[in-house]
Design a protein around this motif. Structure first.
Motif, PDB file in Angstrom:
ATOM      1  N   PRO A 159     -58.487  -1.860 -56.243  1.00  0.00           N
ATOM      2  CA  PRO A 159     -57.370  -1.625 -55.316  1.00  0.00           C
ATOM      3  C   PRO A 159     -57.367  -2.580 -54.120  1.00  0.00           C
ATOM      4  O   PRO A 159     -56.331  -2.756 -53.496  1.00  0.00           O
ATOM      5  CB  PRO A 159     -57.572  -0.176 -54.849  1.00  0.00           C
ATOM      6  N   ALA A 160     -58.524  -3.196 -53.803  1.00  0.00           N
ATOM      7  CA  ALA A 160     -58.565  -4.118 -52.665  1.00  0.00           C
ATOM      8  C   ALA A 160     -58.100  -5.526 -53.032  1.00  0.00           C
ATOM      9  O   ALA A 160     -57.961  -6.376 -52.166  1.00  0.00           O
ATOM     10  CB  ALA A 160     -59.986  -4.182 -52.092  1.00  0.00           C
ATOM     11  N   HIS A 213     -67.723  -6.965 -55.278  1.00  0.00           N
ATOM     12  CA  HIS A 213     -68.594  -7.269 -54.121  1.00  0.00           C
ATOM     13  C   HIS A 213     -69.745  -8.203 -54.510  1.00  0.00           C
ATOM     14  O   HIS A 213     -70.026  -9.167 -53.833  1.00  0.00           O
ATOM     15  CB  HIS A 213     -69.117  -6.008 -53.440  1.00  0.00           C
ATOM     16  N   ALA A 240     -72.604   1.178 -57.766  1.00  0.00           N
ATOM     17  CA  ALA A 240     -73.364   0.327 -56.837  1.00  0.00           C
ATOM     18  C   ALA A 240     -74.838   0.696 -56.843  1.00  0.00           C
ATOM     19  O   ALA A 240     -75.214   1.865 -56.789  1.00  0.00           O
ATOM     20  CB  ALA A 240     -72.807   0.490 -55.426  1.00  0.00           C
ATOM     21  N   HIS A 248     -71.864  -4.012 -56.857  1.00  0.00           N
ATOM     22  CA  HIS A 248     -72.927  -4.806 -56.224  1.00  0.00           C
ATOM     23  C   HIS A 248     -74.298  -4.146 -56.382  1.00  0.00           C
ATOM     24  O   HIS A 248     -74.403  -2.944 -56.610  1.00  0.00           O
ATOM     25  CB  HIS A 248     -72.597  -5.019 -54.756  1.00  0.00           C
ATOM     26  N   MET A 281     -63.944  -1.410 -55.063  1.00  0.00           N
ATOM     27  CA  MET A 281     -64.413  -0.405 -56.022  1.00  0.00           C
ATOM     28  C   MET A 281     -63.388  -0.253 -57.132  1.00  0.00           C
ATOM     29  O   MET A 281     -62.225   0.041 -56.860  1.00  0.00           O
ATOM     30  CB  MET A 281     -64.611   0.924 -55.277  1.00  0.00           C
ATOM     31  N   PRO A 282     -63.773  -0.458 -58.359  1.00  0.00           N
ATOM     32  CA  PRO A 282     -62.818  -0.396 -59.455  1.00  0.00           C
ATOM     33  C   PRO A 282     -62.406   1.036 -59.749  1.00  0.00           C
ATOM     34  O   PRO A 282     -63.195   1.955 -59.604  1.00  0.00           O
ATOM     35  CB  PRO A 282     -63.602  -0.980 -60.618  1.00  0.00           C
ATOM     36  N   GLY A 283     -61.173   1.208 -60.168  1.00  0.00           N
ATOM     37  CA  GLY A 283     -60.722   2.510 -60.637  1.00  0.00           C
ATOM     38  C   GLY A 283     -61.509   2.881 -61.882  1.00  0.00           C
ATOM     39  O   GLY A 283     -61.962   2.018 -62.630  1.00  0.00           O
ATOM     40  N   GLN A 284     -61.681   4.160 -62.114  1.00  0.00           N
ATOM     41  CA  GLN A 284     -62.492   4.580 -63.249  1.00  0.00           C
ATOM     42  C   GLN A 284     -61.655   4.912 -64.474  1.00  0.00           C
ATOM     43  O   GLN A 284     -62.182   5.345 -65.483  1.00  0.00           O
ATOM     44  CB  GLN A 284     -63.339   5.795 -62.853  1.00  0.00           C
ATOM     45  N   ASP A 285     -60.343   4.779 -64.377  1.00  0.00           N
ATOM     46  CA  ASP A 285     -59.556   5.265 -65.512  1.00  0.00           C
ATOM     47  C   ASP A 285     -58.991   4.138 -66.357  1.00  0.00           C
ATOM     48  O   ASP A 285     -57.995   4.325 -67.052  1.00  0.00           O
ATOM     49  CB  ASP A 285     -58.403   6.152 -65.037  1.00  0.00           C
TER      50      ASP A 285
END
Lengths: 271, 271, 271
Positions: free
Chosen positions: A110-111, A175, A221, A195, A1-5
């Protein structure tokens, strides 16, 4: 999940020299990571050697990796390797977009623990790179070949991007399973798409019939965006939303059907 | 994305002779397209020759193509080729349904540029044809084999259709990733189903527990229809809807949970 | 689609002896089913012999099957077979969880007609078993290998489970396409998860950022659960819901955004 900032560092300016240097920097980093992994994990050594360490450039490594992923009993990996390598050579902007995508994954997800992790394992990354190659072939009117590649991406990665779609740089498909992007869709730079996202038509028109996403947009998503609508720069679309309207820059739309947070008249603008 | 106005030409009448002629017409067209593509694109010539041009009939070409797509190291392509060809021979309605599906894609999907494009590249088309073959085996009580094919379709195309499901002719699975159709579902003729659509059970009952779709139904991307509900002829289900109710003919349901446009008492009827 | 009334028999108690006996019981049943299928369906005989009947234990059969499914031209099936078999040997709880998953599919999914059907054909089952092996490698700090396996599961099964995620026993991933489970997610025992379900982050935080599911939870198709929220024991999440809140035990949440059935103050508690 991408950071939103939008924490990614400023991307390198457009000069060819700087882009080449940036590519070499990332490629050296990838080789160094692969070397370390091959040493610590013998089970991967042969794979890392053949896919990364034996190659003299990022374009060669990526062409080899994509050829292996996308080949079939009737479409040989060697044929794909040559095709991809020639296409990278004919248009250097394809490789510099790949480098920007590597940076996008590394800094916005972050992953994502390394550049090589993204290069080897992120099917969203690999799907976009193949799309860029297919898009180039599409523009050269090699449509049957471009459509074959679209089909292979859909079989292998469960990502369906029409080769006519125009996609910017620094794009993250996180994803990636189930993403569908239609023929006349436009995706800006530094966009993050989760995704199951659809950029589709409404079925009511032909011609210019798919969404246009500005720079820095984030699509959650399972969001479905339909028709020739405009999603403005920096806008965010909530997970599971069904969007049939324009979304102004730096605003958020959520829900089914999606509405603007704060309302149509006074949409809440964020940074 | 399929057009919503059912622009497809009237399908050929049911006489066997006319169906055979229709099949030959489409097959000649496919070969002519493949020949042209092989000439203009040498990179595809070998693939087009082995998959289309070397075969003496549509049934053989399709059996070869499906065998190659669905084989694995433990399920050989030659075994699948023979199985598929024998099954096509034993029930000519399977091939005539395939021809109707080719026409459905060609005339209802603006992104479909030729019959051969659909035959070679549309995984929704290939998934349905394999399903029809698996359904035939299911009815002959060859259940383990039918379930193996269901599993291969799910692995290779990310489409999961239980071999017990009954599916009509002229059906378009557009994009197709993530489609799930349960054991007791029924799909009418000339239905269009977008990607991520579920025709599922509610988990509350066994037996007849999945949706029934009338002719000409259109299901938008990501719609989830659950339970033994009836979607009437010509009805439309909006993208992302969650449908737990019957939908009358020629009406539209949207939303989560889905309601009829115009309300339950006075649903807005369309053409 | 799994039944919602937790009809599964009480799981065997935790003693090692009983688990071994349970494993042997299930393995004998699988071999007996495979033997019968091989006799009635010659087309499957070679496949069933090489995948099931030639092996001396469930761990060997499963390692062989997963190795064949997940191998690629650069990651050999023999290497994967050895890796999986060694990992099963090093931690017997991985195999006993597989046995509990086989029972979960057999008793909770009306479409599952035998243990061997689940073992051979359910990609959700195969994805979870590979995840458990990858999770073990992740905990042993063999991260590059664990991430390679995550990538192969995502390519082959369209299921994306981060190797860091912690998943209980007796878990059913039904249909499975498009399931995404993030790095810090926790899934309890006897949980049923339908296809297209996301246990994801909100992108706002790093660290512990994914959902935690209690025992016996049921998540409907296409539900998206985001952030560090807690879904209590026995809770149910409706199909297509977008859940951003905690859900108390034995209650149901539906809708986009999801709310508790009965309201936040008086959620309707079910059995």
């Amino acid at each position: 999940m991408p950071g939103q900032d939008n924490q990614s560092p400023p991307s390198p300016t457009a000069g060819n020299v700087e882009e080449n240097e940036d590519e070499l920097l990332v490629w050296e980093q990838i080789k160094s990571e692969a070397r370390q992994d091959a040493e610590s994990e013998p089970a991967l050594a042969s794979y890392l050697y053949s896919t990364v360490l034996s190659h003299s450039s990022l374009a060669r490594s990526l062409s080899f990796h994509l050829g292996n992923k996308l080949c079939s009993s009737t479409l040989l990996s060697t044929l794909l390797y040559d095709l991809f390598l020639n296409t990278f050579s004919s248009d250097p902007s394809i490789l510099s977009a790949a480098v920007a995508d590597l940076r996008a994954a590394r800094y916005r997800d972050p992953a994502c623990i390394s550049f090589s992790h993204c290069l080897l394992n992120y099917k969203g990354f690999l799907a976009i790179q193949t799309h860029r190659l297919a898009h180039k072939l599409w523009l050269e009117d090699r449509k049957p070949l471009a459509l074959s590649l679209q089909s292979r991406i859909s079989d292998v990665f469960a990502v369906d991007i029409h080769p006519g779609a125009r996609i910017g740089k620094g794009v993250l498909l996180d994803h990636a399973t189930g993403v569908v992007i239609g023929e006349t869709a436009v995706v800006g730079n530094n966009v993050s798409i989760l995704h199951h996202v659809t950029l589709g038509g409404t079925g009511k028109v032909s011609g210019d019939r798919h969404p246009r996403l500005g720079d820095g947009v984030l699509i959650g998503a399972g969001a479905t965006i339909l028709g020739n609508v405009k999603i403005g720069e920096g806008a965010k679309i909530g997970a599971g939303s069904v969007v049939l309207i324009d979304v102004p820059p730096w605003t958020t739309a959520v829900g089914n059907p999606a509405t603007l947070v704060g309302g149509k008249e006074k949409p809440k603008v964020h940074e």
